[in-house]
Design a protein around this motif. Sequence first.
Motif, short mmCIF file in Angstrom:
data_model
loop_
_atom_site.label_atom_id
_atom_site.label_comp_id
_atom_site.label_asym_id
_atom_site.label_seq_id
_atom_site.Cartn_x
_atom_site.Cartn_y
_atom_site.Cartn_z
N ALA A 19 -21.77 16.74 -5.07
CA ALA A 19 -22.39 16.22 -6.29
C ALA A 19 -22.13 17.09 -7.52
N ASN A 20 -20.90 17.55 -7.69
CA ASN A 20 -20.57 18.41 -8.82
C ASN A 20 -19.61 17.68 -9.75
N ASP A 34 -28.03 15.16 -10.15
CA ASP A 34 -27.63 15.13 -8.74
C ASP A 34 -28.79 15.01 -7.76
N GLU A 37 -27.06 11.43 -4.43
CA GLU A 37 -25.60 11.46 -4.40
C GLU A 37 -24.99 10.17 -4.95
N VAL A 40 -24.57 10.12 -8.73
CA VAL A 40 -23.42 10.89 -9.22
C VAL A 40 -22.16 10.03 -9.16
#
Length: 72
Positions: A19-20, A34, A37, A40
């Motif tokens: 989740a970046n 985030d 998930e 995102v």
Amino acid sequence: MAWHDNVRVDALWTINEHANAWAWIDGAWCKFDDNHEDSVINMAILCANAKAGGRNVNARIEDSRLKEIYIW
């Protein structure tokens, strides 16, 4: 709560980490919220479509986190 209306998604950034994902919106980087998930992934899809289509967005950004986005 800060809404940024009629702004552009000028850049996107992700990395192979949980989740970046980030977007450059209205002159600043903001991380996709985030907590979930799926959110995102969905925001990444929406932002990519807005960027590719040159479409404006309305984005709710809190503490440098993208919480909500609408594409016009």
